[in-house]
Motif scaffolding. Sequence first.
Motif, PDB file in Angstrom:
ATOM      1  N   ARG A 467       0.821  -1.217   0.000  1.00 44.29           N
ATOM      2  CA  ARG A 467       0.000   0.000   0.000  1.00 44.29           C
ATOM      3  C   ARG A 467       0.850   1.260   0.000  1.00 44.29           C
ATOM      4  NH1 ARG A 467      -1.058   0.010   6.376  1.00 44.29           N
ATOM      5  NH2 ARG A 467       0.355  -1.702   6.820  1.00 44.29           N
ATOM      6  N   GLU A 471       0.657   4.995  -4.348  1.00 47.53           N
ATOM      7  CA  GLU A 471       0.203   6.219  -3.679  1.00 47.53           C
ATOM      8  C   GLU A 471      -1.309   6.377  -3.705  1.00 47.53           C
ATOM      9  OE1 GLU A 471       0.842   9.229  -7.515  1.00 47.53           O
ATOM     10  OE2 GLU A 471       2.179   9.324  -5.787  1.00 47.53           O
ATOM     11  N   ASN A 472      -1.989   5.664  -4.596  1.00 49.49           N
ATOM     12  CA  ASN A 472      -3.449   5.768  -4.671  1.00 49.49           C
ATOM     13  C   ASN A 472      -4.159   4.595  -4.004  1.00 49.49           C
ATOM     14  OD1 ASN A 472      -3.434   8.202  -6.242  1.00 49.49           O
ATOM     15  ND2 ASN A 472      -2.858   6.964  -8.034  1.00 49.49           N
ATOM     16  N   PRO A 474      -6.239   2.498  -1.595  1.00 50.80           N
ATOM     17  CA  PRO A 474      -7.246   2.935  -0.606  1.00 50.80           C
ATOM     18  C   PRO A 474      -6.838   2.667   0.839  1.00 50.80           C
ATOM     19  CG  PRO A 474      -8.008   1.020  -1.858  1.00 50.80           C
ATOM     20  CD  PRO A 474      -6.798   1.527  -2.549  1.00 50.80           C
ATOM     21  N   ARG A 477      -4.461   5.936   2.212  1.00 48.99           N
ATOM     22  CA  ARG A 477      -4.853   7.311   1.917  1.00 48.99           C
ATOM     23  C   ARG A 477      -4.520   8.287   3.034  1.00 48.99           C
ATOM     24  NH1 ARG A 477     -10.608   5.219  -0.506  1.00 48.99           N
ATOM     25  NH2 ARG A 477      -9.874   4.777  -2.635  1.00 48.99           N
ATOM     26  N   ASP A 478      -4.336   7.758   4.252  1.00 44.69           N
ATOM     27  CA  ASP A 478      -4.061   8.645   5.386  1.00 44.69           C
ATOM     28  C   ASP A 478      -2.581   8.707   5.736  1.00 44.69           C
ATOM     29  OD1 ASP A 478      -3.862   6.057   6.251  1.00 44.69           O
ATOM     30  OD2 ASP A 478      -4.907   6.383   8.157  1.00 44.69           O
ATOM     31  N   ASP A 661     -13.520  -1.416  -2.247  1.00 45.75           N
ATOM     32  CA  ASP A 661     -12.129  -1.101  -1.932  1.00 45.75           C
ATOM     33  C   ASP A 661     -11.561  -2.091  -0.927  1.00 45.75           C
ATOM     34  OD1 ASP A 661     -11.837   1.078  -3.569  1.00 45.75           O
ATOM     35  OD2 ASP A 661     -12.287   2.568  -2.036  1.00 45.75           O
TER      36      ASP A 661
END
Length: 726
Positions: A467, A471-472, A474, A477-478, A661
Motif C-alpha cells: 500500500r 500512492e493511490n 485505498p 490514503r491517510d 475497496d
Amino acid sequence: MKKRVYRSDTLVRLQRSSENWQAGRSTRSTGMLLLAIVLFPCLAHAYAGPGAGFAVLSSFWAIFVAFLYSFYALMTWPFRQLFRMIRNRNAYGKAKFKRAVILGFDGMDPELADRFMNEGKLPHLANLRGKGTFTRLRTTFPAISPVAWSTFMTGVNPGKHNIYDFLARDTNNYLPFLSSAEIKGPKRHIKIGKYSIPFGKTQITAMRKGTPFWHWLGKAGIFSSVIRVPVTFPPEKFSGVLLSGMCVPDLKGSQGTFCLCTTRSSDDKFREGGVRVPVERRNGVCHSYVPGPDSPLAETAGKEMRVKFEVRPDAGAQQARFIVGSEKFTLKVGEYSDWTTVEFKAGLGFTAHGICRFYLKEVSPEVEVYVSPVNIDPGHPDLPISHPVTYSIYLAKLYGPYATLGLAEDTWALNEHVLDDDAFLAQCYSNHEDRERMLFDALEKTRQGLCTCVFDTTDRVQHMFWRYLDENHPAARDVAHGDKRPNVIPELYQRMDRLIGRVMEQIDDKTLLLVISDHGFKSFARCMNLNAWLHQNGYLTLKDGKTESGDWFEDVDWSRTRAYTMGLNGLYLNMKGREREGIVEAGAKAEAVKEELRSKLDGLVDPASGRVGITGMFDCDVLYAGPYVDNAPDLIVGYGEGFRASWDSVMGKVTTAIFEDNLKAWSGDHCVDPRLVPGILFSNRKIAIEKPAIVDVAPTVMKLFGLELPSYFDGKPWAVAGTGGK
C-alpha cells in the motif's frame, strides 16, 4: 541468549545420514546426544484436528522408547556407516557440480528486482545478472505459494501433486479443509476412572502427492539439507535433514491464532485469526491467560486448556513485569519478549508444549498485551516438524527457540490493528534472522549435495506494505507526506541482496547457486466477490428471503445453485454425482455452463474504476493432467492487476456488492492471472532457455547431479553453462 553448540556428528548419528554432513566424530558428543534424547523425549499421542487442539503424553514409555532408539542407533552406527560408504561411493560420479544451493525468496518480484538493480540498490543480484542469469520464472496456475512450491519440489503440475489452493472443499458439505495435510487423533480410548484417555498413534496424512526431488537424490546417495520449504508438513523420511515450512499448524491446530489480552471490554470478534482474552486487575496486579488446545481427555473434551500469567504494570516507567509459569521478565511498551515456554496440562500426564512471544502494547490507562500464536516447541515437538525429529531439537539447542508455525509472521494481527507496522516488521525480521542462522549452519555442514532454504519475509512484507508503494491505494490514503514506510519494500530487497552476498562468499566454482521465487506481486486495491456476481447473474441461489449469506455458504440453496467459488482462485460447478446436492449434469451440459461463465467473466470491468477485473478464465481440464484432477476446481479465475478475490468471497460468503475497496493492511497480492506475476530466476551460471518455469527446477537439479529423470515429470531440465566438470 545462552546457546549450546553441538558438533555436527551429533546430529548425523540421530538422522542416520552422516556421510555428507561434514564434521569430526567423537564418542563424547554421541554420549551428549544420547543424554539429550533421554532428557528431551517427544512423542505425539493425540491430535483432534484443525482448531480442536492436541496434547501429548510425556511419560516413562516415551523416555524408554527414546532410549532404546538411541542405543540401537549408537550400536549399529559403524555398520550402517560402512554400508552407506560402499553403496554411495560413486554417488557423485556423473554429477556436474558437487553442490547445489537453492535460495527461495517467496514472492520476490522481477519488476521490482530489475528496478532496484538498475538503481544500484542490489549489487550482489546485479552481479549474478551480469555473470550468470536473471530472468522471469513462469509460475503455476494458480500463482499461490503452496501450489507453486509443491510444483517446485515434485517437478509436476497440480494434477499430479494434488495442491490447488490453501483450501480444498468437502463435496459432502461444501465446507473447506486445509489442502496440505489431514491430522486425526487416536480412535481408541482407555477408560480410567472418570477419564477416557486417547490411546494409539496420531494419524498425520500428507495431502500433497508426488515425490520431492531430494528424495530421488537421497536414493542415489546424495545428501540434502531442506529448510522451511512450504508444504513439507508432515515431514517425510529421506536421506537428509528437513525442517517443515508453510502449513505447519500452531499448538491449537490452526494456521495461527493470536490473542489480545486486554482490560478493555468489547464484544467485537476478530474477523481473522485472533481472539480477545480478558485481563482482570486485582490489587494492582493484572491476571490473564494464554489460550491453548482443547483437552484430549474425554471427561474434559472440548474444554480449552490455559496457561495463566501475571502482569505488574509500571505506568511511570512505561513498562511491566511478567510472570509466566517459572519465567519472569520485564518489557517496555512496544517491546517483545524472547520466546517463552508455555505448557498446557490436562492431567494424567498429558501436556502440550508450546512457545510464544509477548508484546506489551499499553500499560495506562488500560493494559493490553499481544500474545503470538503458540508455536510447537522445536526443542520438545509434540508433532513431527522435522526429519529426523531430532533435527528441530538440534537447531533449538544450537540457536535457542524459534518460530515453527508455517505462517509465522502475524499478518492477521496487523490486519486487525492489534500490531502496528513497526511491531509487525520487528516480528518478521526476528524470524528472518533465525532462518539465516539455520541456512548458514546447513551451508557449513552440507559441503556436497543439495542445500535449499525458503525465506518467507519477502512474501509477508510485500503483502502488508505494498500500500505504501501505490500512492493511490485505498488502504494508505491517510499516510502522511514524507512517511518513511514507502522505503520498507526497497529495504527488504536490499536485505535479501546482502544475504545473497554472504552466501556467495561461502560457495566456490563447484557450487551451482539458484535464487528463485514462486511468483511475483501486484497491488491489491479492489476486492471482487465472485459469489455475489454468481448470485446476481443466476448461477448461485440463496434461500427465499435472503439477499446475503453467512460464511461458508450459510443460506445457499444448493438445489438451485449451478456454480460457486471458494478459496482464492477456484470456481466450481455444483456437479451432479460429485457434490452432495449437485444439479449440473456432467458432460456437455457442464461444458456449456463453463463456457458461459468463461465468456461472461473474462474481461469483466469494474464500473467504479473502469479497469478490467478479470483478465483470464482458465479451464482446468486443459491446465491439469494426472491422477488428482478430479479434486481440482473447474475453472481458475485470473484476476486483473489491482484486483483479487474479496475477503468475504474467500470464506464462502455471498454479499450484495461485487466490487469494493480493499482497506486492509494486506494490500499486495499474487493470487491473480498467473501471466501477470512470474517469479524470478537468478543463477551464478548462464542458463540457456527461453521461458524457464518453476516446474523445471527439480529435473534440472537432478540432471546436473547425473540422475535419470522419472518419466512422469512435466518439467524439462535447463541447459546450464559450466557443467563440464565437477
